[in-house]
Design a protein around this motif. Structure first.
Motif, mmCIF file in Angstrom:
data_model
loop_
_atom_site.group_PDB
_atom_site.id
_atom_site.type_symbol
_atom_site.label_atom_id
_atom_site.label_comp_id
_atom_site.label_asym_id
_atom_site.label_seq_id
_atom_site.Cartn_x
_atom_site.Cartn_y
_atom_site.Cartn_z
ATOM 1 N N LEU A 54 9.717 0.618 14.233
ATOM 2 C CA LEU A 54 8.629 1.380 14.851
ATOM 3 C C LEU A 54 7.780 0.522 15.801
ATOM 4 N N LEU B 12 14.220 1.416 6.200
ATOM 5 C CA LEU B 12 14.871 2.704 6.479
ATOM 6 C C LEU B 12 16.243 2.496 7.110
ATOM 7 N N SER C 246 0.850 -1.184 0.000
ATOM 8 C CA SER C 246 0.000 0.000 0.000
ATOM 9 C C SER C 246 0.890 1.240 0.000
ATOM 10 N N ASP D 288 2.961 4.183 1.101
ATOM 11 C CA ASP D 288 3.749 4.454 2.320
ATOM 12 C C ASP D 288 4.214 3.233 3.096
ATOM 13 N N ASP D 289 4.018 2.052 2.556
ATOM 14 C CA ASP D 289 4.532 0.879 3.250
ATOM 15 C C ASP D 289 6.054 0.792 3.162
HETATM 16 N N1 LIG Z 1 10.666 4.173 10.531
HETATM 17 C C1 LIG Z 1 10.644 3.661 9.317
HETATM 18 N N2 LIG Z 1 10.177 4.381 8.307
HETATM 19 C C2 LIG Z 1 10.166 3.847 7.075
HETATM 20 C C3 LIG Z 1 10.645 2.546 6.826
HETATM 21 N N3 LIG Z 1 10.520 2.304 5.509
HETATM 22 C C4 LIG Z 1 9.971 3.405 4.961
HETATM 23 N N4 LIG Z 1 9.754 4.335 5.904
HETATM 24 C C5 LIG Z 1 9.186 5.666 5.731
HETATM 25 O O1 LIG Z 1 7.850 5.526 5.271
HETATM 26 C C6 LIG Z 1 7.536 6.558 4.351
HETATM 27 C C7 LIG Z 1 7.055 5.963 3.033
HETATM 28 O O2 LIG Z 1 8.097 5.252 2.435
HETATM 29 P P1 LIG Z 1 8.187 5.069 0.849
HETATM 30 O O3 LIG Z 1 9.364 4.217 0.598
HETATM 31 O O4 LIG Z 1 8.115 6.370 0.163
HETATM 32 O O5 LIG Z 1 6.849 4.287 0.635
HETATM 33 P P2 LIG Z 1 6.265 3.682 -0.731
HETATM 34 O O6 LIG Z 1 5.579 2.419 -0.360
HETATM 35 O O7 LIG Z 1 7.318 3.633 -1.760
HETATM 36 O O8 LIG Z 1 5.199 4.734 -1.077
HETATM 37 P P3 LIG Z 1 4.548 4.976 -2.514
HETATM 38 O O9 LIG Z 1 5.679 5.120 -3.485
HETATM 39 O O10 LIG Z 1 3.800 6.251 -2.284
HETATM 40 O O11 LIG Z 1 3.685 3.797 -2.778
HETATM 41 C C8 LIG Z 1 8.793 7.402 4.189
HETATM 42 O O12 LIG Z 1 8.693 8.496 5.044
HETATM 43 C C9 LIG Z 1 9.896 6.462 4.673
HETATM 44 O O13 LIG Z 1 10.998 7.121 5.207
HETATM 45 C C10 LIG Z 1 11.162 1.795 7.946
HETATM 46 O O14 LIG Z 1 11.610 0.648 7.829
HETATM 47 N N5 LIG Z 1 11.119 2.405 9.151
#
Ligand SMILES: Nc1nc2c(ncn2[C@@H]2O[C@H](COP(=O)(O)OP(=O)(O)OP(=O)(O)O)[C@@H](O)[C@H]2O)c(=O)[nH]1
Length: 422
Positions: free
Chosen positions: A148, A183, A13, A15-16
């Motif tokens: 988290l 992250l 989804s 932001d995952d």
């Molecule tokens: N604390 C934490 N934050 C994370 C982690 N992985 C991703 N994030 C955060 O979650 C948010 C969304 O991450 P993205 O990698 O942009 O998510 P995405 O799934 O690619 O999102 P879309 O491209 O919009 O589908 C960002 O602010 C990241 O920094 C993690 O393992 N830990």
């Protein structure tokens, strides 16, 4: 020789953390990574890999582009000493079904990301369902953002149990769970010190080692003819004086001397030689691109099939298939007229009827449905204007898969998986 390429798709989804994960994989693996194909090509040549590997890789991608697919699936490449990876990065927000069908249909593996705080979402289930519908042989549920939830084993086990329970309804062939923090890099490339309770492989380790060679069908020989290479006048008869049939192996193994049958004629002959850009070879198997030379002259055209006398695909104008509809410009309805592109054959096709529309969230079948709209999936019966040489998708994803094209715009409007041919 081709087994060192792993194609995988990512799903999740919004932001995952898909983008973060892909960035982390590329960065931490310290691999040579470039978006540009020519860079991969340089890399691979430098590593002394066989040229054909790359030809295959570019062929596949070029074919997709030529089919006019307007879907925003981004392909990325990276390599480690063990494998070359092609990632189909499918945007999660809008058009998820269409994107995922496109990205995952040629994948060996799919990674479904789940946010450890949120747990399984409706979309995670939908993605898992699509993965099994497309028969992606390996599925990884990556529980992300473990940082988290204090790297909690209990939370991971909870999500794992919930998903494993759901997966029993889906018949997932191979399922692996990995707790990660994209992250911070935990369990992405190297083992995390923050999760000593997890003894499984890191995500990259799994991607490098997952066994995919046996996923390919090595039993049922299928060679859809893509081009006929006609004899040319040449001073050197060895070089030019032959008729050859070029294409990509779509299943099984073929060797010189093998008896083969040509479809649709049903005539049999034997393979005289198998050629590649690098010269003659002793056997060909999927997904190699080769040119076959046969012992007898048979009238063979593009779109025909070469297989084995006692093991041929169904020759049929009637198909029953699961279709994913991919456009909002028109709907699929009974009597819709479309173009079908199946292996190397293109034909006109008419939708005979829509047996049901499937709700991908509940798996409920709506037998009253009279159309499929964008992102909807249903079971349809199709009739083509000429015979197609098909296998069930569950037996062979190449000879069992097809796309549907709108004749007026030449845009891909659907993707299908053959359930039966009769
Ligand atoms: N604390 C934490 N934050 C994370 C982690 N992985 C991703 N994030 C955060 O979650 C948010 C969304 O991450 P993205 O990698 O942009 O998510 P995405 O799934 O690619 O999102 P879309 O491209 O919009 O589908 C960002 O602010 C990241 O920094 C993690 O393992 N830990």
């Amino acid at each position: 020789m081709n087994n060192d390429i792993l194609r995988f798709a990512t799903a999740g989804s919004v932001d995952d953390g898909k983008s973060t994960l892909i960035g982390r994989l590329l960065f931490d693996s310290k691999s040579i990574f470039e978006d540009q194909l020519d860079a991969v090509e340089r890399t691979s040549t430098a590593r002394g890999e066989e040229q054909t590997n790359l030809a295959l890789l570019t062929d596949g991608l070029r074919a997709e582009r030529e089919q006019g697919i307007t879907i925003d699936v981004a392909y990325r490449y990276f390599a480690t000493p063990k494998r070359t990876f092609i990632i189909a990065d499918t945007p999660g927000h809008i058009q998820y079904t269409r994107n995922m069908v496109t990205g995952a249909s040629t994948s060996d593996l799919a990674i479904i990301l789940v946010d450890a705080r949120k747990g399984l979402q409706e979309q995670s289930r939908r993605h898992a369902f699509l993965t099994t519908l497309l028969q992606v042989p390996h599925l990884v549920l990556a529980v992300n953002k473990m940082d988290l939830v204090d790297y909690s084993q209990d939370r991971f086990e909870e999500i794992k149990a919930e998903f494993a329970d759901f997966a029993t309804k889906l018949d997932v062939p191979d399922l692996t769970f990995v707790p990660i923090s994209a992250l911070h890099g935990d369990n992405v490339v190297s083992q995390s010190e923050n999760m000593p309770w997890y003894s499984g492989p890191s995500l990259l380790h799994h991607l490098e080692n997952v066994h995919i060679a046996s996923d390919r069908n090595l039993i049922d020989a299928r060679f859809p003819v893509q081009y006929v290479i006609r004899p040319q006048k040449s001073a050197d008869p060895e070089l030019h004086d032959y008729r050859g049939y070029a294409g990509q192996m779509a299943g099984g193994v073929l060797k010189p001397g093998d008896e083969v049958v040509h479809l649709p004629s049903g005539l049999t002959t034997r393979i005289a030689k198998i050629l590649t850009a690098d010269g003659e070879i002793a056997e060909a198997y999927s997904p190699m691109s080769v040119t076959l030379l046969l012992e007898d002259e048979i009238d063979i055209s593009r779109g025909d099939m070469i297989s084995r006398p006692n093991n041929s695909p169904a020759v049929s104008q009637d198909l029953e298939a699961m279709v994913c509809w991919m456009t909002d410009a028109r709907k699929l309805t009974p009597r819709s007229k479309l173009i079908i592109k199946h292996t190397s054959r293109t034909a006109k096709v008419m939708v005979k009827d829509l047996r049901y529309r499937l709700d991908v969230n509940t798996l409920h079948r709506d037998e009253q449905a009279d159309h499929l709209a964008l992102n909807e999936i249903g079971r349809v019966r199709l009739r083509a204007t000429q015979p197609l040489f098909v296998d069930e998708y569950c037996k062979n994803r190449q000879t069992g898969g097809f796309i549907l094209i709108d004749e007026a715009t030449n845009v891909t409007v659907g993707a299908g998986m053959v359930v039966k041919a009769d």
